[in-house]
Design a protein around this motif. Structure first.
Motif, PDB file in Angstrom:
ATOM      1  N   LEU A   5     -40.779  59.137  41.220  1.00 31.48           N
ATOM      2  CA  LEU A   5     -41.223  58.043  40.279  1.00 31.48           C
ATOM      3  C   LEU A   5     -41.977  56.934  40.698  1.00 31.48           C
ATOM      4  O   LEU A   5     -42.093  56.432  41.720  1.00 31.48           O
ATOM      5  N   SER A   6     -42.965  56.803  39.785  1.00 34.96           N
ATOM      6  CA  SER A   6     -43.717  55.504  40.316  1.00 34.96           C
ATOM      7  C   SER A   6     -42.853  54.070  39.961  1.00 34.96           C
ATOM      8  O   SER A   6     -41.700  54.203  39.508  1.00 34.96           O
ATOM      9  N   ASN A   7     -43.320  53.200  40.630  1.00 36.46           N
ATOM     10  CA  ASN A   7     -42.543  51.756  40.520  1.00 36.46           C
ATOM     11  C   ASN A   7     -42.455  51.478  38.967  1.00 36.46           C
ATOM     12  O   ASN A   7     -41.384  50.909  38.648  1.00 36.46           O
ATOM     13  N   ARG A   8     -43.496  51.713  38.305  1.00 36.21           N
ATOM     14  CA  ARG A   8     -43.480  51.443  36.645  1.00 36.21           C
ATOM     15  C   ARG A   8     -42.567  52.165  35.890  1.00 36.21           C
ATOM     16  O   ARG A   8     -41.556  51.857  35.249  1.00 36.21           O
ATOM     17  N   SER A   9     -42.338  53.419  36.494  1.00 40.27           N
ATOM     18  CA  SER A   9     -41.416  54.450  35.683  1.00 40.27           C
ATOM     19  C   SER A   9     -39.912  54.217  36.399  1.00 40.27           C
ATOM     20  O   SER A   9     -39.005  54.227  35.434  1.00 40.27           O
ATOM     21  N   ARG A  10     -39.672  53.633  37.619  1.00 36.96           N
ATOM     22  CA  ARG A  10     -38.532  53.173  37.797  1.00 36.96           C
ATOM     23  C   ARG A  10     -38.030  52.228  36.942  1.00 36.96           C
ATOM     24  O   ARG A  10     -36.823  51.790  36.904  1.00 36.96           O
ATOM     25  N   GLN A  11     -38.984  50.863  37.059  1.00 36.70           N
ATOM     26  CA  GLN A  11     -38.619  49.749  36.428  1.00 36.70           C
ATOM     27  C   GLN A  11     -38.033  50.182  35.089  1.00 36.70           C
ATOM     28  O   GLN A  11     -37.188  49.318  34.298  1.00 36.70           O
ATOM     29  N   SER A  29     -38.802  50.992  22.893  1.00 36.48           N
ATOM     30  CA  SER A  29     -39.766  50.454  23.819  1.00 36.48           C
ATOM     31  C   SER A  29     -40.100  49.079  23.484  1.00 36.48           C
ATOM     32  O   SER A  29     -40.379  48.135  24.588  1.00 36.48           O
ATOM     33  N   GLY A  30     -39.797  48.503  22.247  1.00 35.05           N
ATOM     34  CA  GLY A  30     -39.858  47.404  22.166  1.00 35.05           C
ATOM     35  C   GLY A  30     -38.851  46.321  22.569  1.00 35.05           C
ATOM     36  O   GLY A  30     -39.207  45.463  23.004  1.00 35.05           O
ATOM     37  N   SER A  31     -37.756  46.910  22.462  1.00 30.60           N
ATOM     38  CA  SER A  31     -36.615  46.156  23.206  1.00 30.60           C
ATOM     39  C   SER A  31     -36.813  45.839  24.605  1.00 30.60           C
ATOM     40  O   SER A  31     -36.569  45.247  25.400  1.00 30.60           O
ATOM     41  N   VAL A  32     -37.324  47.145  25.223  1.00 29.71           N
ATOM     42  CA  VAL A  32     -37.779  47.064  26.768  1.00 29.71           C
ATOM     43  C   VAL A  32     -38.556  46.217  26.994  1.00 29.71           C
ATOM     44  O   VAL A  32     -38.459  45.278  28.019  1.00 29.71           O
ATOM     45  N   ALA A  33     -39.538  45.917  26.079  1.00 28.78           N
ATOM     46  CA  ALA A  33     -40.723  44.808  26.664  1.00 28.78           C
ATOM     47  C   ALA A  33     -40.383  43.292  26.242  1.00 28.78           C
ATOM     48  O   ALA A  33     -40.425  42.691  27.112  1.00 28.78           O
ATOM     49  N   ARG A  34     -39.297  43.322  25.330  1.00 29.15           N
ATOM     50  CA  ARG A  34     -38.896  42.028  24.922  1.00 29.15           C
ATOM     51  C   ARG A  34     -37.934  41.522  26.122  1.00 29.15           C
ATOM     52  O   ARG A  34     -37.816  40.415  26.468  1.00 29.15           O
ATOM     53  N   ARG A  35     -36.727  42.360  26.441  1.00 29.29           N
ATOM     54  CA  ARG A  35     -35.679  42.050  27.342  1.00 29.29           C
ATOM     55  C   ARG A  35     -36.037  41.777  28.659  1.00 29.29           C
ATOM     56  O   ARG A  35     -35.339  41.066  29.469  1.00 29.29           O
ATOM     57  N   HIS A  36     -37.160  42.579  29.072  1.00 27.86           N
ATOM     58  CA  HIS A  36     -37.328  42.516  30.523  1.00 27.86           C
ATOM     59  C   HIS A  36     -38.607  42.073  31.055  1.00 27.86           C
ATOM     60  O   HIS A  36     -39.033  41.959  32.057  1.00 27.86           O
ATOM     61  N   ALA A  37     -39.459  41.548  29.974  1.00 32.39           N
ATOM     62  CA  ALA A  37     -40.839  40.919  30.185  1.00 32.39           C
ATOM     63  C   ALA A  37     -41.670  41.796  31.205  1.00 32.39           C
ATOM     64  O   ALA A  37     -42.113  41.099  32.044  1.00 32.39           O
ATOM     65  N   LEU A  38     -41.706  43.197  30.735  1.00 37.56           N
ATOM     66  CA  LEU A  38     -42.630  43.660  31.748  1.00 37.56           C
ATOM     67  C   LEU A  38     -44.196  43.390  31.199  1.00 37.56           C
ATOM     68  O   LEU A  38     -44.501  43.479  29.999  1.00 37.56           O
ATOM     69  N   PRO A  39     -45.094  43.574  32.244  1.00 39.76           N
ATOM     70  CA  PRO A  39     -46.451  43.288  31.819  1.00 39.76           C
ATOM     71  C   PRO A  39     -47.067  44.731  31.216  1.00 39.76           C
ATOM     72  O   PRO A  39     -48.019  44.996  31.788  1.00 39.76           O
ATOM     73  N   LEU A  40     -46.339  45.214  30.260  1.00 41.89           N
ATOM     74  CA  LEU A  40     -46.862  46.424  29.801  1.00 41.89           C
ATOM     75  C   LEU A  40     -46.850  46.418  28.266  1.00 41.89           C
ATOM     76  O   LEU A  40     -46.136  45.880  27.455  1.00 41.89           O
ATOM     77  N   SER A  41     -47.701  47.203  27.517  1.00 43.59           N
ATOM     78  CA  SER A  41     -47.857  47.280  25.920  1.00 43.59           C
ATOM     79  C   SER A  41     -46.716  48.378  25.602  1.00 43.59           C
ATOM     80  O   SER A  41     -46.134  49.058  26.460  1.00 43.59           O
ATOM     81  N   THR A  42     -46.198  48.040  24.509  1.00 42.48           N
ATOM     82  CA  THR A  42     -45.227  48.954  24.255  1.00 42.48           C
ATOM     83  C   THR A  42     -45.683  50.344  24.169  1.00 42.48           C
ATOM     84  O   THR A  42     -44.856  51.317  24.281  1.00 42.48           O
ATOM     85  N   ALA A  43     -46.889  50.647  23.717  1.00 41.39           N
ATOM     86  CA  ALA A  43     -47.643  52.005  23.930  1.00 41.39           C
ATOM     87  C   ALA A  43     -47.414  52.717  25.267  1.00 41.39           C
ATOM     88  O   ALA A  43     -47.199  53.877  25.473  1.00 41.39           O
ATOM     89  N   THR A  44     -47.877  51.675  26.348  1.00 39.33           N
ATOM     90  CA  THR A  44     -47.566  52.270  27.558  1.00 39.33           C
ATOM     91  C   THR A  44     -46.051  52.465  27.981  1.00 39.33           C
ATOM     92  O   THR A  44     -45.805  53.846  28.619  1.00 39.33           O
ATOM     93  N   ILE A  45     -45.312  51.653  27.722  1.00 46.31           N
ATOM     94  CA  ILE A  45     -43.749  51.859  27.588  1.00 46.31           C
ATOM     95  C   ILE A  45     -43.467  53.179  27.058  1.00 46.31           C
ATOM     96  O   ILE A  45     -42.310  54.264  27.656  1.00 46.31           O
ATOM     97  N   ARG A  46     -43.751  53.410  25.798  1.00 40.26           N
ATOM     98  CA  ARG A  46     -43.588  54.595  25.076  1.00 40.26           C
ATOM     99  C   ARG A  46     -43.911  55.992  25.864  1.00 40.26           C
ATOM    100  O   ARG A  46     -43.401  56.978  25.973  1.00 40.26           O
TER     101      ARG A  46
END
Length: 343
Positions: A5-11, A29-46
């Motif tokens: 896994l890439s670091n992003r996928s692992r996170q 994806s929205g809750s991941v972005a909110r709770r973990h302050a990842l510098p990624l868009s919700t589309a990328t997380i999805r």
């Protein structure tokens, strides 16, 4: 597990597992972005979540757009992502105090250990006492408690006491019971319980015993006392696991509760855990508890002063707080080994 896994996928996988452990709700994806302050868009997380699902690490419940971890996802998380926390000073103090307050007897310490494991983890605490058969025999005594009943008290060198009620079919005078105890104590001195069993069998076939009624009766009485398996299993906190939302359906827990009620079955299921060193983590279907899907088991062995081995652990849902339970099980096993080694 051979998953790259890439670091992003692992996170993102780590975030989803930890959120699901905390909430028992599918993670979007929205809750991941909110709770973990990842510098990624919700589309990328999805997109990453979709890839993790294709890899079998996440799954989508039919009723939700969120994802939940699979057993494979939990395994990767436990093996390479989880950050284990330290056992707190208060937790250590509680374990030490409760175990010491239980007294010097082995079974008292182990019973209290199972209760404390359940209390600290908020799941089920499990302790399997070391097999009595490998303890060294120290003393046997017979006490008449009825016309045709004798209580056999068997004591091992590490202080374990096993009481056996034996139906004799005849009445024994007190003097005979004392003489029989003295004879057996001399016969089995320095042997393990399993060796004592073998010695009893051999002695029963010797010529001298055949002509000595008291010796023969003593051996027959001890055979009933010593050949009863005495393994103890302590399980505490069954109700706690039913408080977990995924076990609202009590029928789902029927099989595992049946195993807990049948000591022999539970010991057989846990046999392979007894042979593994260190903390062992069995997730879902990996668990020796069989068809109890959704249950994980974390175990570790402990050792007595006579080098016999027991097992302790925690049973909970696969959505278990691994980061806190793993170190608690590890510390408790080392603590119990240390306490049992004390004179």
């Amino acid at each position: 597990m051979d998953v790259e896994l890439s670091n992003r996928s692992r996170q993102i996988l780590e975030a989803i597992v930890e959120d699901y452990i905390a909430t028992a709700e599918p993670v979007g994806s929205g809750s991941v972005a909110r709770r973990h302050a990842l510098p990624l868009s919700t589309a990328t997380i999805r997109n990453v979540m979709a890839n993790l699902e294709e890899m079998g690490l996440l799954t989508s419940p039919h009723t939700s757009a969120g994802r939940v971890p699979t057993e494979k996802g939990y395994r990767l998380y436990v093996d390479s992502l989880v950050a284990l926390r330290q056992v707190s000073r208060d937790e250590k103090k509680l374990l030490i105090r409760r175990c010491r307050d239980a007294g010097s007897g082995l079974l008292g310490i182990l019973r209290e250990t199972s209760r404390t494991l359940s209390s600290l983890s908020n799941y089920m605490g499990l302790v399997v006492a070391p097999s009595f058969t490998e303890d060294v025999f120290r003393h046997i005594e017979f006490i008449r408690i009825g016309t045709h009943k004798v209580l056999a008290i068997l004591v091992s060198s590490n202080g374990t006491v096993q009481n056996r009620l034996v139906e004799t079919g005849t009445e024994f005078p007190l003097s005979d019971l004392v003489a029989m105890g003295n004879y057996l104590n001399e016969l089995m001195e320095g042997l393990t319980i399993s060796q004592a069993r073998q010695r009893i069998q051999e002695e029963m076939h010797t010529e001298k015993v055949q002509y000595d009624s008291l010796m023969l009766r003593a051996l027959r009485l001890s055979e009933q006392a010593v050949f009863d398996e005495g393994d103890e299993v302590f399980v505490e906190g069954q109700a706690r696991i039913l408080d977990q939302p995924e076990f609202n359906d009590v029928g789902r827990m029927k099989d595992i509760f049946r195993a807990f009620e049948q000591k022999g079955l539970l010991l057989k299921l846990l046999e392979r855990c007894m042979s593994a060193d260190g903390v062992q983590i069995y997730i879902g279907s990996e668990s020796p508890l069989g068809q109890s899907a959704g249950v994980s088991l974390i175990t570790s062995r402990f050792v007595t002063s006579s080098n016999t081995v027991g097992l302790l652990g925690v049973i909970g849902p696969t959505r278990m707080g691994y980061s806190s339970v793993i170190p608690i099980v590890d510390y408790t096993a080392r603590l119990v080994s240390r306490l049992l080694a004390e004179p």
